[in-house]
Design an enzyme around this catalytic site. Structure first.
Site: not given
Length: 168
Positions: A31-32, A83
């Protein structure tokens, strides 16, 4: 990526490690690794401060790299790595294989779910990992002392034949 002021070091270390060990270290998109999250959590600003007039070029090159990263990896037909977590939109592995790349993570759907749907509601686990679903699922939290929470970080090593975990 993380949310500290040394994000660029973490990013370049991970890319360099993958380049050095391409058959042993794999990078997956989280998500980053997205233009919206990186700009919100200061990665853009950090690139601008660190690299000056070249900062925007560095940032955009990294965003382009992120947009090409795979969302999942299947190890030995036994271990599915990602992730975040599964999505109700995924019914087969082909659904994951059909995710277009390069891509920007949308606010809903398969890509969003894979990077944001953590199977453990706590997200951060103090011991660095937590097994559940009868040992068939594991949450690995690799960031030690996340936001000064005094938690352990964890890395999972898996034998080449995916017969067992070597270390956790």
């Amino acid at each position: 990526m993380n949310t500290k002021s040394t994000q660029w070091r973490s990013c370049f270390w991970q890319v360099a490690t993958h380049i050095r060990y391409p058959d042993r270290v794999f990078l997956l998109r989280g998500n980053h690794e997205d233009v919206n999250t990186t700009s919100t959590y200061g990665f853009y600003d950090e690139c601008m401060l660190k690299y000056g007039i070249r900062g925007e070029w560095v940032y955009l090159a990294l965003i382009n790299t992120f947009n090409h990263l795979p969302f999942c990896a299947l190890l030995g037909e036994k271990v599915l790595c990602m992730h975040g977590g599964l999505s109700p939109y995924i019914t087969t592995l082909e659904d994951i294989e059909r995710i277009p790349r390069p891509s920007i993570i949308p606010p809903y759907g398969i890509m969003c779910d894979i990077v944001w749907s953590d199977p453990d509601v706590l997200q951060m686990v103090h011991g660095g990992y937590r097994m559940f679903a009868g040992g068939r699922l594991v949450t690995i939290f690799s960031a030690p002392n996340y936001q000064n929470m005094m938690n352990d970080g964890c890395v999972m090593k898996i034998k080449r034949d995916v017969s067992e975990f070597i270390d956790l």
